[in-house]
Design a protein around this motif. Sequence first.
Motif, PDB file in Angstrom:
ATOM      1  N   LEU A 147      -5.829   8.458  -2.724  1.00  0.00           N
ATOM      2  CA  LEU A 147      -4.555   8.308  -2.015  1.00  0.00           C
ATOM      3  C   LEU A 147      -4.647   8.855  -0.599  1.00  0.00           C
ATOM      4  O   LEU A 147      -4.072   8.276   0.337  1.00  0.00           O
ATOM      5  CB  LEU A 147      -3.439   9.034  -2.777  1.00  0.00           C
ATOM      6  CG  LEU A 147      -3.123   8.504  -4.183  1.00  0.00           C
ATOM      7  CD1 LEU A 147      -1.933   9.266  -4.770  1.00  0.00           C
ATOM      8  CD2 LEU A 147      -2.820   7.013  -4.139  1.00  0.00           C
ATOM      9  N   HIS A 195       0.826  -1.212   0.000  1.00  0.00           N
ATOM     10  CA  HIS A 195       0.000   0.000   0.000  1.00  0.00           C
ATOM     11  C   HIS A 195       0.863   1.267   0.000  1.00  0.00           C
ATOM     12  O   HIS A 195       0.579   2.219  -0.736  1.00  0.00           O
ATOM     13  CB  HIS A 195      -0.926   0.003   1.214  1.00  0.00           C
ATOM     14  CG  HIS A 195      -2.008  -1.030   1.146  1.00  0.00           C
ATOM     15  ND1 HIS A 195      -2.651  -1.361  -0.020  1.00  0.00           N
ATOM     16  CD2 HIS A 195      -2.574  -1.813   2.110  1.00  0.00           C
ATOM     17  CE1 HIS A 195      -3.568  -2.286   0.206  1.00  0.00           C
ATOM     18  NE2 HIS A 195      -3.531  -2.584   1.500  1.00  0.00           N
ATOM     19  N   ILE A 204       1.739  13.376  -0.249  1.00  0.00           N
ATOM     20  CA  ILE A 204       0.435  13.761  -0.794  1.00  0.00           C
ATOM     21  C   ILE A 204       0.233  15.263  -0.667  1.00  0.00           C
ATOM     22  O   ILE A 204      -0.296  15.921  -1.590  1.00  0.00           O
ATOM     23  CB  ILE A 204      -0.682  12.987  -0.081  1.00  0.00           C
ATOM     24  CG1 ILE A 204      -0.665  11.518  -0.509  1.00  0.00           C
ATOM     25  CG2 ILE A 204      -2.043  13.599  -0.373  1.00  0.00           C
ATOM     26  CD1 ILE A 204      -1.712  10.665   0.128  1.00  0.00           C
ATOM     27  N   SER A 233       2.222   6.498  -7.143  1.00  0.00           N
ATOM     28  CA  SER A 233       1.156   7.323  -7.706  1.00  0.00           C
ATOM     29  C   SER A 233       1.456   8.810  -7.532  1.00  0.00           C
ATOM     30  O   SER A 233       1.237   9.617  -8.455  1.00  0.00           O
ATOM     31  CB  SER A 233      -0.180   6.974  -7.042  1.00  0.00           C
ATOM     32  OG  SER A 233      -0.524   5.627  -7.276  1.00  0.00           O
ATOM     33  N   CYS A 234       1.942   9.177  -6.375  1.00  0.00           N
ATOM     34  CA  CYS A 234       2.296  10.589  -6.138  1.00  0.00           C
ATOM     35  C   CYS A 234       3.415  11.024  -7.077  1.00  0.00           C
ATOM     36  O   CYS A 234       3.383  12.126  -7.638  1.00  0.00           O
ATOM     37  CB  CYS A 234       2.718  10.785  -4.683  1.00  0.00           C
ATOM     38  SG  CYS A 234       1.353  10.704  -3.506  1.00  0.00           S
ATOM     39  N   CYS A 241       4.470   9.302   3.469  1.00  0.00           N
ATOM     40  CA  CYS A 241       3.422   9.240   2.442  1.00  0.00           C
ATOM     41  C   CYS A 241       2.437  10.392   2.606  1.00  0.00           C
ATOM     42  O   CYS A 241       1.981  10.988   1.617  1.00  0.00           O
ATOM     43  CB  CYS A 241       2.692   7.905   2.513  1.00  0.00           C
ATOM     44  SG  CYS A 241       3.653   6.482   1.929  1.00  0.00           S
ATOM     45  N   VAL A 276       1.136   4.245  -2.993  1.00  0.00           N
ATOM     46  CA  VAL A 276       0.942   5.678  -2.763  1.00  0.00           C
ATOM     47  C   VAL A 276       2.150   6.461  -3.274  1.00  0.00           C
ATOM     48  O   VAL A 276       2.006   7.492  -3.951  1.00  0.00           O
ATOM     49  CB  VAL A 276       0.714   5.943  -1.265  1.00  0.00           C
ATOM     50  CG1 VAL A 276       0.745   7.434  -0.971  1.00  0.00           C
ATOM     51  CG2 VAL A 276      -0.624   5.348  -0.819  1.00  0.00           C
ATOM     52  N   VAL A 308      -6.239   6.196   1.416  1.00  0.00           N
ATOM     53  CA  VAL A 308      -5.340   5.067   1.681  1.00  0.00           C
ATOM     54  C   VAL A 308      -4.376   5.409   2.810  1.00  0.00           C
ATOM     55  O   VAL A 308      -4.158   4.597   3.732  1.00  0.00           O
ATOM     56  CB  VAL A 308      -4.562   4.692   0.404  1.00  0.00           C
ATOM     57  CG1 VAL A 308      -3.471   3.678   0.722  1.00  0.00           C
ATOM     58  CG2 VAL A 308      -5.514   4.118  -0.639  1.00  0.00           C
ATOM     59  N   VAL A 309      -3.787   6.591   2.754  1.00  0.00           N
ATOM     60  CA  VAL A 309      -2.814   6.979   3.790  1.00  0.00           C
ATOM     61  C   VAL A 309      -3.502   7.115   5.148  1.00  0.00           C
ATOM     62  O   VAL A 309      -2.954   6.693   6.171  1.00  0.00           O
ATOM     63  CB  VAL A 309      -2.102   8.282   3.385  1.00  0.00           C
ATOM     64  CG1 VAL A 309      -1.236   8.799   4.531  1.00  0.00           C
ATOM     65  CG2 VAL A 309      -1.233   8.040   2.148  1.00  0.00           C
TER      66      VAL A 309
END
Length: 541
Positions: free
Chosen positions: A359, A252, A414, A259-260, A410, A256, A362-363
């Motif tokens: 995201l 996971h 973001i 994707s970031c 993470c 993240v 998720v974080v």
Amino acid sequence: AGQAPGKTGGPLPPPGKGPLPPPGAGKAPPPGKGPVPPPSGGPKAPPGKPPPGGKGPPKGGKGPPKLGGFKAKGKASNIKSLAWTKINLGHENMEGTIWMAGGRRISIDISRNEIEELFSTKAKKAAAAPSITKTPKLKCLLSDNRAMLMQISLSPFNKLGIPRLREAILSLDPAILDADKIESLTAFDSKTKTYKAVPTAEEFAVAKEYQQSGEPLTAIDMASQYVVAMLGVPVMLGRLLSQKTKLEFGDHAASVEESCQATLTAFQQVQDSGRLAKILQIILKIGNVMNQDTDKGDAAGFRMDSLQKITNVKSNTGPNTSLLNYVVEVIERQKPDLLRLKEDLDRVPDGARVELEDLVGVVNKLKADLSQVQVVVDQAKTQSENSAPDPMIEVMEEFLATAQPRAEACDALIKDVQQAYQDLGRFLGEAEGFHKKQSASEYLRILVNFVKQFDAAQEWLAAKKRQEVAAEKRRIAKEELAAKKAAKQQAAADGGTRMEGGGESAGSPATSPAPKAASTGGAAAPKATSPGRGRRRLRGP
């Protein structure tokens, strides 16, 4: 006196005394009883016994046949016979056959017992089927529904066995308890409001009571044995969920981070693309010409969502020509390098697939899960104060030492992406607070679609050029064909005129067309024949 003469003429003996009358004397015996009378003419059989073999004497008056009436044989064989056509030893054609050739004889031992065992005429008696004893019904400590759900959840561990499963749960063995199997154990059942394979406090209480009763585990079903085996496992639900968090956290967090990074790269490409900036300037100039003398004219720039409308403006020359097609034509004639826009924005589609809001969720879940792991560790510490330390405590503390800083990183990443999105909007001239109305993925998809339409316009332009070239070739070919046809017609007309002129001046040398000297390379024309040459001279007498 008092005696009646018999047929023999002698007196009858008193009843019960004297010899019995001979067979056949007196009354006939009842049917089926007494001796069978012999056939007429044959010897009498002994009284009370049938003839040997159950038959009378043979015809011709010969004595009875020999005992048995057939050739005596040895003990009947128990081996099945082989159906073949037998060749007797004395057969007239045996000499020289394969059966008499001495060289073909073979020395081999044949076991009659072995053959008899394999090919016996007597079928072997089937072994008596073992008596089926009904196994007593196992006792279940749970409700039927809970027992069924628990057995289904435990099916992945059928080969492992309950004792080994208990050890794996205590030690948190990842080789046995992977994320999918833990999910099977901790799946929540909405009907019973329980975790399918995690016993409740009431179920543990019933299992403890059964354990203290001293009754054997073999008397209860599998689900009940599992509950009894899980007695004494500290914070069972918490340790399973903590292990699941530990196993899934790395994937996971990596998702993240990737994707970031993809979104940041997309933002950077948009800002760094000189081709995009020049194309937007060209569109701006064309738009200002079109919007001249209107309130939309003399613009200093335009919002990026305007790029979605540029293909809606169609040309009067044809429905397939849009404003974007014209823009591409202008670029192709004057700035052809700008047609390679796609190379500058090749990573933008990756960023457009990322939803920052997802995201963030998720974080936030990762951070919440890590907090729950910390709670479970604290509970395990409390329960193990008066007993041996729980091995889970050390495992989870090591995990938290690395996972918690990574989750915070993470979260910070973001926030960097969110700030970069606002910076991109300011760079492109968007209004303040636009990022609250439109997500980053939606904004990037505007540019992705524009690049696709830009490429499609280039394909349209290339097809248009091919059509123009083909049309030009057809025009030239048509003109050449028309010229050839006209020349042929002219040649035919000129030939007809020459033929008419030659008929009027026949026999007149002065009007005859002179030969073309140029066509013969300057050769002299043949001399005209004088009228008097060639005539026969008449002689007088």
